[in-house]
Design a protein around this motif. Structure first.
Motif, PDB file in Angstrom:
ATOM      1  N   UNK A   1     -53.869 108.097  68.350  1.00  0.00           N
ATOM      2  CA  UNK A   1     -52.476 107.952  68.798  1.00  0.00           C
ATOM      3  C   UNK A   1     -51.590 109.036  68.195  1.00  0.00           C
ATOM      4  N   UNK A   2     -51.795 109.343  66.906  1.00  0.00           N
ATOM      5  CA  UNK A   2     -51.009 110.389  66.260  1.00  0.00           C
ATOM      6  C   UNK A   2     -51.187 111.728  66.963  1.00  0.00           C
ATOM      7  N   UNK A   3     -52.420 112.053  67.323  1.00  0.00           N
ATOM      8  CA  UNK A   3     -52.701 113.318  68.003  1.00  0.00           C
ATOM      9  C   UNK A   3     -52.053 113.326  69.386  1.00  0.00           C
ATOM     10  N   UNK A   4     -52.248 112.246  70.140  1.00  0.00           N
ATOM     11  CA  UNK A   4     -51.691 112.171  71.491  1.00  0.00           C
ATOM     12  C   UNK A   4     -50.165 112.228  71.458  1.00  0.00           C
ATOM     13  N   UNK A   5     -49.563 111.503  70.519  1.00  0.00           N
ATOM     14  CA  UNK A   5     -48.100 111.483  70.437  1.00  0.00           C
ATOM     15  C   UNK A   5     -47.553 112.862  70.081  1.00  0.00           C
ATOM     16  N   UNK A   6     -48.180 113.538  69.112  1.00  0.00           N
ATOM     17  CA  UNK A   6     -47.713 114.862  68.708  1.00  0.00           C
ATOM     18  C   UNK A   6     -47.784 115.849  69.866  1.00  0.00           C
ATOM     19  N   UNK A   7     -48.793 115.708  70.727  1.00  0.00           N
ATOM     20  CA  UNK A   7     -48.953 116.642  71.832  1.00  0.00           C
ATOM     21  C   UNK A   7     -48.049 116.300  73.010  1.00  0.00           C
ATOM     22  N   UNK A   8     -47.955 115.003  73.351  1.00  0.00           N
ATOM     23  CA  UNK A   8     -47.251 114.626  74.580  1.00  0.00           C
ATOM     24  C   UNK A   8     -45.765 114.346  74.382  1.00  0.00           C
ATOM     25  N   UNK A   9     -45.348 114.037  73.165  1.00  0.00           N
ATOM     26  CA  UNK A   9     -43.935 113.705  72.955  1.00  0.00           C
ATOM     27  C   UNK A   9     -42.990 114.813  73.432  1.00  0.00           C
ATOM     28  N   UNK A  10     -43.264 116.087  73.132  1.00  0.00           N
ATOM     29  CA  UNK A  10     -42.358 117.134  73.641  1.00  0.00           C
ATOM     30  C   UNK A  10     -42.360 117.243  75.162  1.00  0.00           C
ATOM     31  N   UNK A  11     -43.375 116.689  75.813  1.00  0.00           N
ATOM     32  CA  UNK A  11     -43.501 116.803  77.264  1.00  0.00           C
ATOM     33  C   UNK A  11     -42.929 115.604  78.007  1.00  0.00           C
ATOM     34  N   UNK A  12     -42.672 114.524  77.301  1.00  0.00           N
ATOM     35  CA  UNK A  12     -42.168 113.329  77.962  1.00  0.00           C
ATOM     36  C   UNK A  12     -40.738 113.541  78.465  1.00  0.00           C
ATOM     37  N   UNK A  13     -40.406 112.783  79.483  1.00  0.00           N
ATOM     38  CA  UNK A  13     -39.097 112.897  80.129  1.00  0.00           C
ATOM     39  C   UNK A  13     -37.998 112.288  79.263  1.00  0.00           C
TER      40      UNK A  13
ATOM     41  N   UNK B   1     -35.780 110.559  80.369  1.00  0.00           N
ATOM     42  CA  UNK B   1     -35.458 109.287  81.010  1.00  0.00           C
ATOM     43  C   UNK B   1     -36.393 108.157  80.570  1.00  0.00           C
ATOM     44  N   UNK B   2     -37.383 108.485  79.738  1.00  0.00           N
ATOM     45  CA  UNK B   2     -38.345 107.495  79.248  1.00  0.00           C
ATOM     46  C   UNK B   2     -37.953 107.047  77.843  1.00  0.00           C
ATOM     47  N   UNK B   3     -37.975 105.729  77.604  1.00  0.00           N
ATOM     48  CA  UNK B   3     -37.512 105.200  76.316  1.00  0.00           C
ATOM     49  C   UNK B   3     -38.509 104.267  75.636  1.00  0.00           C
ATOM     50  N   UNK B   4     -39.507 103.780  76.338  1.00  0.00           N
ATOM     51  CA  UNK B   4     -40.418 102.797  75.755  1.00  0.00           C
ATOM     52  C   UNK B   4     -41.496 103.415  74.896  1.00  0.00           C
ATOM     53  N   UNK B   5     -41.779 102.793  73.743  1.00  0.00           N
ATOM     54  CA  UNK B   5     -42.863 103.204  72.842  1.00  0.00           C
ATOM     55  C   UNK B   5     -42.713 104.658  72.399  1.00  0.00           C
ATOM     56  N   UNK B   6     -41.487 105.063  72.099  1.00  0.00           N
ATOM     57  CA  UNK B   6     -41.251 106.424  71.631  1.00  0.00           C
ATOM     58  C   UNK B   6     -40.403 106.383  70.369  1.00  0.00           C
ATOM     59  N   UNK B   7     -40.714 107.282  69.433  1.00  0.00           N
ATOM     60  CA  UNK B   7     -39.993 107.318  68.162  1.00  0.00           C
ATOM     61  C   UNK B   7     -38.524 107.667  68.402  1.00  0.00           C
ATOM     62  N   UNK B   8     -37.634 106.891  67.782  1.00  0.00           N
ATOM     63  CA  UNK B   8     -36.206 107.151  67.900  1.00  0.00           C
ATOM     64  C   UNK B   8     -35.597 106.648  69.193  1.00  0.00           C
ATOM     65  N   UNK B   9     -36.384 105.973  70.030  1.00  0.00           N
ATOM     66  CA  UNK B   9     -35.876 105.442  71.287  1.00  0.00           C
ATOM     67  C   UNK B   9     -36.254 103.981  71.417  1.00  0.00           C
TER      68      UNK B   9
END
Length: 605
Positions: free
Chosen positions: A111-123, A125-133
């Protein structure tokens, strides 16, 4: 902590490059220590999967090294998750998967690897299961950014986690992370199956509800929808700089100016009132459209300024795109509501576009006023939420005491009531009517709390108020229980009603900030890395003893003349963990809570 691996992953994502050698990166010991520091405090850390011995208790560096070694040899085996069911508000049950601790640890690393890679790419407009949102940032975005909305478009997804297509998951991740060893590991995790009623069942689609990787995987899939809406639908259904002026409004304004010039006060006032009833721009301007979008997990909501026919068309296009992602939607729960005349439920709030002809605000130039509430989105506490909470603490319309709390201390009873009510008040702090709805409910909670304390002590309500009633610094009155502690320590204090119920008007500004990747090791991880038994001082075979709750031993041993040494250590540290050698750990478990006490000599033997 050196999180160089995570920094590298994020850097490659920001450059738009595919990530290679992922399988090698998930064998970084530091990532497992970080994962352990995050997961150990969770309530489910001591909950076993199908292997009753595979829990957080007994965690050690050896267990981490064993996982890494199995990954290096390519022989790591995912265990089927243990499936249980939890009740939903509608009476149905949701399946919940319970993996073993080793699988949880590896999932968190992935999860740490996936989050680090995909977080900058997420929209955005998306708020669920994201740090700071979260829910509040989603609602805040709607409240502050959506203007002139005429229709709410809501599309309901059926069982999102359970129905995600495995091939699509591997295809999307494989495009960004072309590492066959890593993809095989993910595939084996998805196909591991589950145990229900002691029978093994295959998983042909979906990710485990309650799985650590499940939220980020669902976001990766639904990010395809986010990108489609953001880059295709919104540009297609957004046009025009501003609406055209309404000629009827301009005509009335011209007549009012003439009345003012000749000093006809009565006509001037009548025309001013008429102007406020008339839109200043064309509501049906064919050259003006706006489409807004917000998603929290699998809850989608769009706001549209335009005709209903186009709103229906937008919903059909979204459902068609979701079919391409092999995601099923519910036609019964999908809706297109008129924003002003109908309430729309989203994230537990009722949403509506409100307009007022009487509330005015001063223009910046100070020369004129305009309507301050003009199709802005307002948030409300639903009536059903209040009624459902009232039912818990009332009988035939009157507050009653809560059964089964008599064996709890006054401190715990007050804390329980306060946590439940304040959690509700905090969640609905953005609502326009939060005070109107929750103030009567607060009275019900207070009366039920007073009656519960009175029932426990076999006294009346007057006695409870006389003992615990307090006026707080915030200006409101409630109950407060203070429990004295040892000399030099402040008392434990539980309060109910200390915070006034007010609408939160100034909330967090949404920014797309990078998560902080530079922080020290968790305190427990530092103790584990010290490799020293906190009971006997040994440096051999060090592992960690975990309790579900520190209150378990406090309730049983605190105040006794000769409690076991290991319980004294944990109570002194106020920690539910104890770093010990394997020998001491075995003695703790052999004694358990009701067995023979361990003395200093026994521990040192």
């Amino acid at each position: 902590m050196n999180l160089k691996t995570i920094e590298i992953v994020r850097h490659w994502s920001e450059k738009g490059l595919p990530l290679k050698r992922v399988y090698r990166k998930i064998r970084d010991r530091e990532l497992y220590l970080q994962a352990y520091g995050k997961l150990y405090a969770n309530k489910g850390a001591n909950t076993p999967g199908i292997d009753l011995t595979d829990t957080v208790d007994g965690m050690s560096l050896t267990r981490i090294d064993k996982i890494i070694e199995q990954l290096e040899q390519g022989v790591y085996q995912w265990q089927p998750v243990r499936r249980v069911y939890v009740s939903k508000k509608n009476g149905k049950r949701r399946p919940l998967g319970l993996p073993g601790w080793s699988d949880k640890l590896l999932e968190e690393v992935i999860r740490q690897i996936l989050e680090a890679y995909y977080e900058p790419r997420f929209s955005p407009y998306s708020h669920g299961y994201r740090a700071g949102r979260g829910c509040h940032t989603a609602l805040e975005q709607i409240q502050k950014k959506w203007k002139g909305v005429k229709w709410f478009i809501k599309t309901d997804i059926k069982g999102c986690f359970n129905n995600l297509d495995h091939k699509l998951i591997l295809k999307l991740i494989g495009t960004d992370m072309p590492d066959q060893h890593f993809l095989k590991l993910l595939k084996d995790m998805l196909k591991a199956g589950y145990i229900e009623n002691w029978q093994y069942r295959h998983t042909y689609s979906g990710v485990p509800q309650g799985g650590i990787v499940s939220p980020i995987v669902s976001n990766i899939i639904l990010n395809e929808l986010d990108q489609y809406i953001e880059h295709t639908l919104i540009p297609a259904y957004t046009r025009g700089h501003k609406r055209q002026s309404n000629p009827i409004y301009n005509q009335i304004r011209s007549q009012r100016a003439k009345a003012k010039a000749v000093g006809d006060v009565q006509t001037y006032r009548a025309l001013t009132s008429q102007m406020r009833q008339t839109p200043s721009v064309k509501p049906d301007d064919a050259r003006f459209r706006r489409l807004y979008y917000c998603r929290y997990a699998d809850d989608l909501l769009l706001g549209f300024a335009g005709p209903k026919a186009e709103a229906t068309e937008i919903q059909q296009k979204i459902r068609a795109f979701l079919q391409k992602l092999k995601i099923t939607t519910s036609s019964e729960k999908s809706l297109t509501n008129h924003a002003e005349s109908e309430l729309t439920r989203f994230l537990g709030y009722d949403l509506s576009a409100r307009r007022s002809n009487t509330k005015l605000s001063q223009e910046k130039n100070g020369r004129c006023k305009k309507r301050s509430i003009n199709s802005g989105i307002k948030l409300y506490v639903p009536r059903e939420v209040v009624k459902e909470r009232e039912k818990r603490y009332t009988h035939k319309g009157k507050p009653v005491h809560t059964k089964g709390l008599s064996h709890y201390s006054d401190y715990e009873i007050v804390m329980r009531y306060n946590l439940e009510f304040q959690g509700l008040a905090n969640y609905y702090a953005l609502a326009q009517n939060v005070s109107k709805r929750l103030q009567p409910l607060k009275y019900v909670y207070l009366q039920s709390l007073v009656k519960t304390l009175a029932h426990k002590h076999q006294r009346n309500a007057k006695w409870v108020y006389g003992k615990y009633k307090t006026k707080f610094d915030t200006g409101v009155t409630g109950l407060m229980v203070a429990v004295p502690r040892e000399e030099g320590q402040p008392p434990l204090v539980a309060k109910f009603g200390a915070q006034p119920i007010r609408r939160l008007t100034k909330t967090t500004v949404l920014t797309d900030q990078k998560p902080n990747l530079h922080f020290g090791r968790n305190e427990l991880v530092q103790r584990l890395l010290a490799q020293e038994c906190e009971l006997c001082g040994s440096d051999q075979h060090i592992e960690v003893h975990h309790l579900r709750k520190l209150a378990d031993i406090k309730q049983k041993y605190q105040g006794r003349k000769q409690p076991p040494l290991w319980t004294v250590k944990m109570m002194e540290r106020n920690r539910k963990t104890l770093v010990v050698c394997k020998q001491c750990h075995q003695k703790i478990h052999n004694g358990q809570y009701d067995g023979p006490k361990l003395t200093q000599d026994q521990l040192e033997s």
